[in-house]
Each structure stands twice: as structure tokens, then as C-alpha cells.
Design a protein around this motif. Structure first.
Motif, mmCIF file in Angstrom:
data_model
loop_
_atom_site.group_PDB
_atom_site.id
_atom_site.type_symbol
_atom_site.label_atom_id
_atom_site.label_comp_id
_atom_site.label_asym_id
_atom_site.label_seq_id
_atom_site.Cartn_x
_atom_site.Cartn_y
_atom_site.Cartn_z
ATOM 1 N N ILE A 123 0.947 -1.278 -0.040
ATOM 2 C CA ILE A 123 0.140 0.221 0.146
ATOM 3 C C ILE A 123 0.996 1.542 0.079
ATOM 4 C CG2 ILE A 123 -1.992 -0.969 1.048
ATOM 5 C CD1 ILE A 123 -1.112 0.300 3.951
ATOM 6 N N PHE A 124 2.277 1.330 0.370
ATOM 7 C CA PHE A 124 3.136 2.283 0.176
ATOM 8 C C PHE A 124 4.016 2.039 -0.852
ATOM 9 C CE2 PHE A 124 1.808 2.315 4.934
ATOM 10 C CZ PHE A 124 1.230 3.321 4.974
ATOM 11 N N ASP A 125 4.129 3.153 -1.635
ATOM 12 C CA ASP A 125 5.126 3.189 -2.753
ATOM 13 C C ASP A 125 6.731 3.166 -2.421
ATOM 14 O OD1 ASP A 125 3.142 2.870 -4.369
ATOM 15 O OD2 ASP A 125 3.108 5.133 -4.990
ATOM 16 N N SER A 126 6.886 3.844 -1.221
ATOM 17 C CA SER A 126 8.167 3.917 -0.567
ATOM 18 C C SER A 126 7.931 4.622 0.786
ATOM 19 C CB SER A 126 9.075 5.011 -1.587
ATOM 20 O OG SER A 126 8.375 6.299 -1.243
ATOM 21 N N ASP A 127 9.378 4.689 1.397
ATOM 22 C CA ASP A 127 9.425 5.114 2.720
ATOM 23 C C ASP A 127 8.945 6.395 2.968
ATOM 24 O OD1 ASP A 127 10.224 4.128 5.346
ATOM 25 O OD2 ASP A 127 11.756 5.540 5.336
ATOM 26 N N SER A 161 11.267 -1.978 5.544
ATOM 27 C CA SER A 161 10.186 -2.851 4.961
ATOM 28 C C SER A 161 10.343 -4.219 5.181
ATOM 29 C CB SER A 161 10.324 -2.360 3.402
ATOM 30 O OG SER A 161 11.645 -2.600 3.015
ATOM 31 N N ARG A 162 9.536 -5.272 4.942
ATOM 32 C CA ARG A 162 9.725 -6.399 5.079
ATOM 33 C C ARG A 162 9.667 -7.266 3.775
ATOM 34 N NH1 ARG A 162 7.987 -7.963 10.467
ATOM 35 N NH2 ARG A 162 7.751 -10.186 9.879
ATOM 36 N N SER A 163 10.617 -7.963 3.749
ATOM 37 C CA SER A 163 10.756 -8.757 2.380
ATOM 38 C C SER A 163 10.985 -10.378 2.705
ATOM 39 C CB SER A 163 11.966 -8.364 1.562
ATOM 40 O OG SER A 163 11.680 -7.078 0.895
ATOM 41 N N GLN A 234 22.054 -17.644 7.799
ATOM 42 C CA GLN A 234 22.932 -18.616 7.988
ATOM 43 C C GLN A 234 22.157 -19.866 7.375
ATOM 44 O OE1 GLN A 234 24.189 -19.053 11.779
ATOM 45 N NE2 GLN A 234 25.342 -16.899 11.913
ATOM 46 N N VAL A 235 20.908 -19.842 7.559
ATOM 47 C CA VAL A 235 20.213 -21.225 6.872
ATOM 48 C C VAL A 235 19.297 -20.874 5.838
ATOM 49 C CG1 VAL A 235 20.297 -22.618 8.921
ATOM 50 C CG2 VAL A 235 18.814 -20.854 8.986
ATOM 51 N N ALA A 236 19.198 -19.627 5.535
ATOM 52 C CA ALA A 236 18.321 -19.166 4.257
ATOM 53 C C ALA A 236 18.994 -18.005 3.632
ATOM 54 C CB ALA A 236 16.712 -18.680 4.870
ATOM 55 N N LYS A 237 19.872 -18.505 2.526
ATOM 56 C CA LYS A 237 20.731 -17.393 2.049
ATOM 57 C C LYS A 237 20.173 -16.606 0.892
ATOM 58 C CE LYS A 237 25.145 -19.503 3.510
ATOM 59 N NZ LYS A 237 25.628 -18.092 4.133
ATOM 60 N N TYR A 238 18.794 -16.853 0.646
ATOM 61 C CA TYR A 238 18.280 -15.995 -0.441
ATOM 62 C C TYR A 238 17.152 -15.316 -0.141
ATOM 63 C CZ TYR A 238 20.682 -19.884 -2.758
ATOM 64 O OH TYR A 238 21.681 -20.689 -3.122
ATOM 65 N N TYR A 239 17.556 -13.917 -0.488
ATOM 66 C CA TYR A 239 16.600 -12.707 0.022
ATOM 67 C C TYR A 239 15.949 -11.846 -1.233
ATOM 68 C CZ TYR A 239 15.292 -8.683 3.143
ATOM 69 O OH TYR A 239 14.548 -7.922 3.697
ATOM 70 N N LEU A 240 14.653 -11.999 -1.140
ATOM 71 C CA LEU A 240 13.976 -11.365 -2.441
ATOM 72 C C LEU A 240 13.319 -9.969 -1.863
ATOM 73 C CD1 LEU A 240 13.204 -11.787 -5.238
ATOM 74 C CD2 LEU A 240 11.006 -13.018 -4.675
ATOM 75 N N LEU A 241 14.130 -9.107 -2.399
ATOM 76 C CA LEU A 241 13.710 -7.755 -2.006
ATOM 77 C C LEU A 241 12.217 -7.158 -2.696
ATOM 78 C CD1 LEU A 241 14.807 -5.459 0.140
ATOM 79 C CD2 LEU A 241 15.930 -4.553 -1.915
ATOM 80 N N ASP A 242 11.150 -7.522 -2.142
ATOM 81 C CA ASP A 242 9.936 -7.287 -2.729
ATOM 82 C C ASP A 242 9.283 -6.060 -1.866
ATOM 83 O OD1 ASP A 242 9.174 -9.145 -0.579
ATOM 84 O OD2 ASP A 242 7.035 -8.671 -1.121
ATOM 85 N N LYS A 243 9.615 -5.773 -0.467
ATOM 86 C CA LYS A 243 8.947 -4.788 0.284
ATOM 87 C C LYS A 243 7.545 -4.907 0.364
ATOM 88 C CE LYS A 243 13.067 -1.763 -0.864
ATOM 89 N NZ LYS A 243 13.368 -0.716 -1.423
ATOM 90 N N HIS A 244 7.047 -5.687 0.797
ATOM 91 C CA HIS A 244 5.493 -6.079 0.732
ATOM 92 C C HIS A 244 4.871 -5.202 1.803
ATOM 93 C CE1 HIS A 244 7.132 -9.676 2.670
ATOM 94 N NE2 HIS A 244 6.637 -9.444 3.581
ATOM 95 N N GLN A 245 5.437 -5.167 2.912
ATOM 96 C CA GLN A 245 4.828 -4.195 3.930
ATOM 97 C C GLN A 245 5.770 -3.529 4.891
ATOM 98 O OE1 GLN A 245 4.103 -7.818 6.525
ATOM 99 N NE2 GLN A 245 1.869 -7.487 6.219
#
Length: 338
Positions: A123-127, A161-163, A234-245
Motif C-alpha cells: 500500500i506504500f510506494d516508498s518510505d 520494509s519486510r521482504s 545462515q540457513v536461508a541465504k536467498y533474499y528477495l527484496l519485494d518490500k511487501h509491508q
């Protein structure tokens, strides 16, 4: 029955003790027989560690209040969940047993329905867009709405933001499909994950690391600092920066305490809270950049979503489901966009 009576009596004593502590010095005269304002010592509950940006924001707030009242009002910050976890602390603040706290806006939706809108995805485009809304009349109205639940909202703090992140490579919306993703326990979050094609798996935050490690879940979602400080990378090394919240934090005071303060002290405390936001936001931005750099150095693969439109289209059913109850707020968010 007897246990309940004992608990009630103990709670009454606790609240009474808080009132006695906060009332000390009220109406006292100086040696020059000039009346001075009431002296107070308050507590502020914080779940984050001492060096975390929100805790540092709390401390800046306390420092400003102390300076502007010439030491008459002292606010002691208790970090690392020393006074309890967020939900328990909120209840204590409502009673006046704990005077101040800083909590996420998410659990506050239970006390002010309008705050639930902040959990809706994309719902937010940016910070900048979010802060333009939070500092608008509607953003302030949402803070004031907490008064009906025996709390007074003083200011918003940033929590980024959360991703998404996972044990296997995720570079697109399609890569999420079928994955078991840990979420906070809320209907909006669970519906969002389902709309994106993944399987929502609610669980306490403290269990996420082992669940990722053992494959009970495939991934989770959070901001950079939490992803790093929790060691989930350390156990999940792939981060997808979608900034959903983008869910802000809220600095609160008990209404029972607030109502006992003079108008002058209320003004000082409110302004100190607002003035502390600049420090908190600057520290958060720095902390976020440092966390990202450390994650990249540790070998984490970070993929940025450059076109969020397919993601917004995927979660449209969630917006359509909850949108009508947040119509007025969503209109204000759209207005802040322009």
C-alpha cells in the motif's frame, strides 16, 4: 478463587505503587518557596536490545524529556524485554502499571481497528510515501484513536520494509509458489501469503531459525536488520527484496498516567516524542545499510524486485477483501501518494 483474589490484590498494589512513585514531589516547594512542577519517575518497556535503533530512539525521547523538565521527569528505558513481551506489556500499560512502551503497530490493530490497514501489502510506494501519510491528519488520528483503549499514541518510529527469504533461490513471484513461509499470526498476513501462491505457516519468532534449519519451513519474511540479527541468513541465504509491508512502530503512554499530567508536561512529552523520531529514523537507516552490507559479505544472494505490479495484482483479492473496512484510511494513503 482465592488465587484470583490474591492476584487482583497484588495488581492493585502495583498500580497504587506506580501512582505513588509518579506523584512524588507534586506541589512541593523549593527553598525559595516557589512552587515547582510534580516530579516523576516512569518506566518505558522495550523488547529490542540496548543498541537497536528503536531503543536508541526511546533513550533520545527520555533524554529530551529529562532536559526539558530540568530533571523533574525521568523516564527509565528497560530494553531486551525485561518488563515482558509486547502483548503483556500493552496490557500493563492499559492498567497504568507500566507507563510507557514502544511496540509494533501490528498488535495495536486489536485496540484500534484502523491501524490494521498498515499490514496490508504494497500500500506504500516508498518510505517517503509512508512517512507523508503517518504525519498527515489521518496518521495522527490513528494515534489518537488508541485513547479509547486506555493508551495515548505519541509518535511513530521506523522499522523499514519486510521482504522474503528462503533456503532455496527465489528471484521472482513464481519462485514463491508452493513454499512454506513463516508469517506472523494474523489473517491479513496469512491471506497475503496464500494470494502469492505460497503456504502460510504461523509460528513464534523464536522457533523460525530451527524450523528453517530442519526444513519444517522453506522461508520467512522480515526486514534486513532482523534477518541479520536473528542469524536466519545462515540457513536461508536467498533474499528477495519485494518490500511487501511497511509496518511502523508506535511510542505509547498509558492514558491513566497521561490524564494525571499537567497540560505543560503533556506538551513537553508529546513534543519530545516527535523530536526523537529524527534520531530514530537516522539510526534505523544507518543500521539497515550496515545489515545489508554484512549480509552481502556473508554470501547472501539479494535479488531486488524492480516491477512490483505483478505482486500487487496477485494480492488484489486481499485488498478487495479488507479494503472496504479501511476505505477512509486507504483514501488518505492514496492522497499522500499524490
Amino acid at each position: 478463587m482465592r488465587g484470583k483474589k490474591l492476584f487482583a490484590a497484588a495488581l492493585s498494589l502495583l498500580v497504587a505503587g506506580a501512582v505513588l512513585v509518579t506523584g512524588c514531589g507534586g506541589g512541593a516547594k523549593t527553598t525559595g518557596e516557589k512552587k515547582e512542577g510534580a516530579k516523576y519517575t516512569f518506566r518505558l518497556a522495550e523488547t529490542h536490545p540496548p543498541d537497536y535503533p528503536t531503543t536508541m530512539g526511546d533513550k533520545k525521547f527520555a533524554e529530551l524529556v529529562y532536559e526539558r523538565t530540568n530533571g523533574r521527569i525521568k523516564i527509565e528505558v528497560f530494553p531486551s524485554g525485561q518488563l515482558g513481551e509486547e502483548k503483556a506489556v500493552i496490557e500493563q500499560v492499559q492498567l497504568g502499571a507500566i507507563e510507557f512502551t514502544r511496540v509494533s503497530a501490528s498488535p495495536l490493530a486489536e485496540f484500534n481497528k484502523q491501524l490494521g490497514v498498515l499490514s496490508l501489502p504494497y500500500i506504500f510506494d516508498s518510505d517517503e510515501h509512508m512517512w507523508k501519510f503517518l504525519t498527515s491528519d489521518m496518521g495522527n488520528k490513528m494515534l489518537d484513536g488508541l485513547e479509547t483503549s486506555k493508551m495515548k499514541g505519541l509518535a511513530y518510529y521506523s522499522s523499514g520494509s519486510r521482504s522474503f527469504y528462503a533456503r532455496k533461490p527465489i528471484k521472482s513471484l513464481d519462485d514463491l509458489k508452493g513454499l512454506k513461509i513463516r508469517v506472523q499470526q494474523s489473517k491479513i498476513n496469512m491471506d497475503m501469503i496464500s494470494a502469492l501462491g505460497a503456504s502460510a505457516t504461523p509460528m513464534p519468532y523464536g522457533e523460525v531459525f530451527s524450523a528453517l534449519q530442519t526444513g519444517v519451513i522453506d522461508g520467512a519474511e522480515n526486514n534486513y536488520p532482523s534477518y541479520y540479527s536473528s542469524n536466519h541468513y545462515q540457513v536461508a541465504k536467498y533474499y528477495l527484496l519485494d518490500k511487501h509491508q511497511r509496518v511502523p512502530e508506535v511510542l505509547l503512554v498509558s492514558k491513566a498516567v497521561w490524564d494525571k499530567l499537567s497540560d505543560e508536561d503533556k506538551k513537553i512529552i508529546k513534543q519530545a516524542a516527535l523530536d526523537s523520531v529524527k534520531t530514530q529514523r537516522e539510526l534505523w537507516d544507518k543500521f539497515e545499510k550496515e545489515s545489508e552490507a554484512k549480509l552481502r559479505a556473508a554470501g547472501v544472494t539479494i535479488t531486488e524486485v524492480t516491477d512490483v505490479k505483478p505482486w500487487q495484482a496477485a494480492v488484489k483479492p486481499v485488498i478487495d477483501k479488507y479494503g472496504p473496512e479501511y476505505k477512509e484510511v486507504l483514501e488518505a494513503i492514496d492522497k499522500a501518494r499524490k
